[in-house]
Scaffold this motif. Structure first.
Motif, PDB file in Angstrom:
ATOM      1  N   ALA A  79     -68.808 -30.403  43.773  1.00  0.00           N
ATOM      2  CA  ALA A  79     -70.175 -29.836  43.822  1.00  0.00           C
ATOM      3  C   ALA A  79     -70.224 -28.336  43.799  1.00  0.00           C
ATOM      4  CB  ALA A  79     -70.935 -30.281  44.937  1.00  0.00           C
ATOM      5  N   GLN A  80     -69.075 -27.612  44.198  1.00  0.00           N
ATOM      6  CA  GLN A  80     -68.928 -26.084  43.917  1.00  0.00           C
ATOM      7  C   GLN A  80     -68.447 -25.774  42.604  1.00  0.00           C
ATOM      8  OE1 GLN A  80     -66.304 -25.732  47.476  1.00  0.00           O
ATOM      9  NE2 GLN A  80     -68.043 -25.113  48.742  1.00  0.00           N
ATOM     10  N   THR A  81     -69.266 -24.960  42.065  1.00  0.00           N
ATOM     11  CA  THR A  81     -68.761 -24.419  40.509  1.00  0.00           C
ATOM     12  C   THR A  81     -69.084 -22.985  40.544  1.00  0.00           C
ATOM     13  OG1 THR A  81     -70.998 -24.831  39.737  1.00  0.00           O
ATOM     14  CG2 THR A  81     -69.425 -26.810  39.504  1.00  0.00           C
ATOM     15  N   TRP A  82     -68.576 -22.442  39.570  1.00  0.00           N
ATOM     16  CA  TRP A  82     -68.675 -21.103  39.568  1.00  0.00           C
ATOM     17  C   TRP A  82     -68.665 -20.749  37.976  1.00  0.00           C
ATOM     18  CZ3 TRP A  82     -64.389 -16.822  39.002  1.00  0.00           C
ATOM     19  CH2 TRP A  82     -65.050 -15.634  38.908  1.00  0.00           C
ATOM     20  N   SER A  83     -69.836 -19.754  37.455  1.00  0.00           N
ATOM     21  CA  SER A  83     -69.752 -19.385  36.196  1.00  0.00           C
ATOM     22  C   SER A  83     -68.793 -18.506  35.462  1.00  0.00           C
ATOM     23  CB  SER A  83     -71.165 -18.920  35.892  1.00  0.00           C
ATOM     24  OG  SER A  83     -71.514 -17.545  36.326  1.00  0.00           O
ATOM     25  N   GLY A  84     -68.055 -17.815  36.307  1.00  0.00           N
ATOM     26  CA  GLY A  84     -67.250 -16.766  36.185  1.00  0.00           C
ATOM     27  C   GLY A  84     -67.632 -15.331  36.200  1.00  0.00           C
ATOM     28  N   ARG A  85     -68.973 -15.214  36.602  1.00  0.00           N
ATOM     29  CA  ARG A  85     -69.582 -14.120  36.466  1.00  0.00           C
ATOM     30  C   ARG A  85     -69.860 -13.664  37.969  1.00  0.00           C
ATOM     31  NH1 ARG A  85     -74.279 -14.308  32.012  1.00  0.00           N
ATOM     32  NH2 ARG A  85     -73.112 -14.494  30.009  1.00  0.00           N
ATOM     33  N   GLY A  86     -69.936 -12.331  38.280  1.00  0.00           N
ATOM     34  CA  GLY A  86     -70.266 -11.988  39.758  1.00  0.00           C
ATOM     35  C   GLY A  86     -68.923 -12.032  40.624  1.00  0.00           C
ATOM     36  N   LYS A  87     -69.171 -11.963  41.802  1.00  0.00           N
ATOM     37  CA  LYS A  87     -68.152 -11.882  42.627  1.00  0.00           C
ATOM     38  C   LYS A  87     -67.583 -13.458  42.698  1.00  0.00           C
ATOM     39  CE  LYS A  87     -67.127 -11.036  47.643  1.00  0.00           C
ATOM     40  NZ  LYS A  87     -67.744 -10.550  48.809  1.00  0.00           N
ATOM     41  N   ARG A  88     -66.219 -13.475  42.952  1.00  0.00           N
ATOM     42  CA  ARG A  88     -65.522 -14.672  42.950  1.00  0.00           C
ATOM     43  C   ARG A  88     -65.825 -15.175  44.348  1.00  0.00           C
ATOM     44  NH1 ARG A  88     -59.267 -13.448  41.068  1.00  0.00           N
ATOM     45  NH2 ARG A  88     -59.737 -13.278  39.093  1.00  0.00           N
ATOM     46  N   PRO A  89     -66.194 -16.775  44.364  1.00  0.00           N
ATOM     47  CA  PRO A  89     -66.455 -17.566  45.620  1.00  0.00           C
ATOM     48  C   PRO A  89     -65.061 -17.655  46.305  1.00  0.00           C
ATOM     49  CG  PRO A  89     -66.599 -19.074  43.625  1.00  0.00           C
ATOM     50  CD  PRO A  89     -66.228 -17.536  43.035  1.00  0.00           C
ATOM     51  N   HIS A  90     -65.382 -18.107  47.710  1.00  0.00           N
ATOM     52  CA  HIS A  90     -64.223 -18.187  48.557  1.00  0.00           C
ATOM     53  C   HIS A  90     -63.222 -19.196  48.110  1.00  0.00           C
ATOM     54  CE1 HIS A  90     -65.385 -15.010  51.364  1.00  0.00           C
ATOM     55  NE2 HIS A  90     -66.597 -15.439  51.525  1.00  0.00           N
ATOM     56  N   TRP A  91     -63.663 -20.310  47.694  1.00  0.00           N
ATOM     57  CA  TRP A  91     -62.952 -21.394  47.245  1.00  0.00           C
ATOM     58  C   TRP A  91     -62.271 -21.029  46.101  1.00  0.00           C
ATOM     59  CZ3 TRP A  91     -63.357 -23.191  42.463  1.00  0.00           C
ATOM     60  CH2 TRP A  91     -64.717 -22.983  41.862  1.00  0.00           C
ATOM     61  N   PHE A  92     -62.591 -20.251  45.225  1.00  0.00           N
ATOM     62  CA  PHE A  92     -61.847 -19.884  44.101  1.00  0.00           C
ATOM     63  C   PHE A  92     -60.679 -18.807  44.562  1.00  0.00           C
ATOM     64  CE2 PHE A  92     -60.951 -17.688  40.275  1.00  0.00           C
ATOM     65  CZ  PHE A  92     -60.873 -18.369  39.199  1.00  0.00           C
ATOM     66  N   ASN A  93     -60.914 -18.014  45.372  1.00  0.00           N
ATOM     67  CA  ASN A  93     -59.826 -17.153  45.867  1.00  0.00           C
ATOM     68  C   ASN A  93     -58.645 -17.947  46.608  1.00  0.00           C
ATOM     69  OD1 ASN A  93     -60.527 -14.623  44.645  1.00  0.00           O
ATOM     70  ND2 ASN A  93     -62.151 -14.433  46.475  1.00  0.00           N
ATOM     71  N   ASP A  94     -59.184 -18.759  47.542  1.00  0.00           N
ATOM     72  CA  ASP A  94     -58.248 -19.720  48.371  1.00  0.00           C
ATOM     73  C   ASP A  94     -57.154 -20.361  47.339  1.00  0.00           C
ATOM     74  OD1 ASP A  94     -59.502 -18.619  50.647  1.00  0.00           O
ATOM     75  OD2 ASP A  94     -60.584 -20.278  50.809  1.00  0.00           O
ATOM     76  N   ALA A  95     -57.785 -20.962  46.255  1.00  0.00           N
ATOM     77  CA  ALA A  95     -57.086 -21.916  45.393  1.00  0.00           C
ATOM     78  C   ALA A  95     -56.056 -21.070  44.456  1.00  0.00           C
ATOM     79  CB  ALA A  95     -58.025 -22.429  44.428  1.00  0.00           C
ATOM     80  N   LEU A  96     -56.197 -19.762  44.263  1.00  0.00           N
ATOM     81  CA  LEU A  96     -55.350 -18.850  43.586  1.00  0.00           C
ATOM     82  C   LEU A  96     -54.372 -18.568  44.502  1.00  0.00           C
ATOM     83  CD1 LEU A  96     -57.954 -16.417  41.717  1.00  0.00           C
ATOM     84  CD2 LEU A  96     -56.687 -18.332  40.716  1.00  0.00           C
ATOM     85  N   LYS A  97     -54.916 -18.043  45.796  1.00  0.00           N
ATOM     86  CA  LYS A  97     -53.621 -17.679  46.906  1.00  0.00           C
ATOM     87  C   LYS A  97     -52.926 -19.129  47.080  1.00  0.00           C
ATOM     88  CE  LYS A  97     -56.553 -14.642  49.329  1.00  0.00           C
ATOM     89  NZ  LYS A  97     -57.297 -14.444  50.772  1.00  0.00           N
ATOM     90  N   ALA A  98     -53.352 -20.222  46.815  1.00  0.00           N
ATOM     91  CA  ALA A  98     -52.543 -21.754  47.214  1.00  0.00           C
ATOM     92  C   ALA A  98     -51.582 -21.760  45.888  1.00  0.00           C
ATOM     93  CB  ALA A  98     -53.381 -22.609  47.472  1.00  0.00           C
ATOM     94  N   GLY A  99     -51.761 -21.030  44.931  1.00  0.00           N
ATOM     95  CA  GLY A  99     -50.814 -21.039  43.746  1.00  0.00           C
ATOM     96  C   GLY A  99     -51.433 -21.840  42.595  1.00  0.00           C
ATOM     97  N   LYS A 100     -52.590 -22.018  42.666  1.00  0.00           N
ATOM     98  CA  LYS A 100     -53.236 -22.492  41.428  1.00  0.00           C
ATOM     99  C   LYS A 100     -53.567 -21.453  40.375  1.00  0.00           C
ATOM    100  CE  LYS A 100     -55.054 -26.442  43.153  1.00  0.00           C
ATOM    101  NZ  LYS A 100     -54.847 -27.757  42.534  1.00  0.00           N
ATOM    102  N   LYS A 101     -53.788 -21.938  39.276  1.00  0.00           N
ATOM    103  CA  LYS A 101     -53.919 -20.654  37.922  1.00  0.00           C
ATOM    104  C   LYS A 101     -55.468 -20.994  37.558  1.00  0.00           C
ATOM    105  CE  LYS A 101     -49.414 -19.869  36.969  1.00  0.00           C
ATOM    106  NZ  LYS A 101     -49.064 -18.749  37.583  1.00  0.00           N
ATOM    107  N   GLU A 102     -56.144 -19.951  37.118  1.00  0.00           N
ATOM    108  CA  GLU A 102     -57.425 -20.035  36.612  1.00  0.00           C
ATOM    109  C   GLU A 102     -57.676 -21.308  35.904  1.00  0.00           C
ATOM    110  OE1 GLU A 102     -59.320 -16.370  35.285  1.00  0.00           O
ATOM    111  OE2 GLU A 102     -58.686 -15.286  36.905  1.00  0.00           O
ATOM    112  N   LYS A 103     -56.711 -21.469  34.861  1.00  0.00           N
ATOM    113  CA  LYS A 103     -56.600 -22.590  34.025  1.00  0.00           C
ATOM    114  C   LYS A 103     -56.878 -24.042  34.615  1.00  0.00           C
ATOM    115  CE  LYS A 103     -52.104 -22.903  32.831  1.00  0.00           C
ATOM    116  NZ  LYS A 103     -51.223 -22.470  31.863  1.00  0.00           N
ATOM    117  N   ASP A 104     -56.299 -23.815  35.912  1.00  0.00           N
ATOM    118  CA  ASP A 104     -56.338 -25.183  36.561  1.00  0.00           C
ATOM    119  C   ASP A 104     -57.805 -25.471  37.171  1.00  0.00           C
ATOM    120  OD1 ASP A 104     -53.515 -25.513  35.993  1.00  0.00           O
ATOM    121  OD2 ASP A 104     -53.019 -24.554  38.113  1.00  0.00           O
ATOM    122  N   LEU A 105     -58.398 -24.483  37.523  1.00  0.00           N
ATOM    123  CA  LEU A 105     -59.616 -24.570  38.025  1.00  0.00           C
ATOM    124  C   LEU A 105     -60.776 -24.742  36.810  1.00  0.00           C
ATOM    125  CD1 LEU A 105     -59.546 -22.101  41.041  1.00  0.00           C
ATOM    126  CD2 LEU A 105     -59.061 -24.562  41.053  1.00  0.00           C
ATOM    127  N   ALA A 106     -60.517 -24.596  35.746  1.00  0.00           N
ATOM    128  CA  ALA A 106     -61.451 -24.562  34.609  1.00  0.00           C
ATOM    129  C   ALA A 106     -61.929 -25.947  34.336  1.00  0.00           C
ATOM    130  CB  ALA A 106     -60.974 -24.019  33.297  1.00  0.00           C
TER     131      ALA A 106
END
Length: 107
Positions: A79-106
């Motif tokens: 249910a949580q999505t992000w358009s790629g505009r504006g400040k990155r949401p916490h879940w996005f930053n947490d996923a990147l820190k966990a080793g995921k790539k942006e393309k994995d979340l696309a």
């Protein structure tokens, strides 16, 4: 009225400067009012309105924005999505820190 500014101390000089700036602003406002009256009188004499000559709005045009389609989705909570505009949401930053790539979340 001549003022000997060399005889003024720092406080007196600042007070004089402040009074002069206030008076300068008053004079400018008076001049603007007179000019506005002249322009309106000229427009009225010619049979036009301000809007006829300069357009309907006096302010800046407001941009209309439509919602942007989401570009990224939280894999833990779809249910949580992000358009790629504006400040990155916490879940996005947490996923990147966990080793995921942006393309994995696309989406």
């Amino acid at each position: 009225m001549a003022v000997d500014i060399k005889s003024l101390n720092h406080t007196q000089l600042n007070d004089l400067i402040n009074k002069a700036q206030v008076r300068q602003n008053e004079l400018r406002k008076e001049k603007v009012v007179k000019l506005r009256e002249k322009v309106n009188a000229l427009l009225k004499a010619e049979g036009y309105t301000f809007e006829d000559i300069f357009g309907g709005g006096r302010g800046k045009a407001k941009r209309t924005t439509s919602p942007v389609a989401p570009k990224y989705r939280n894999p833990a909570n779809p249910a949580q999505t992000w358009s790629g505009r504006g400040k990155r949401p916490h879940w996005f930053n947490d996923a990147l820190k966990a080793g995921k790539k942006e393309k994995d979340l696309a989406i």
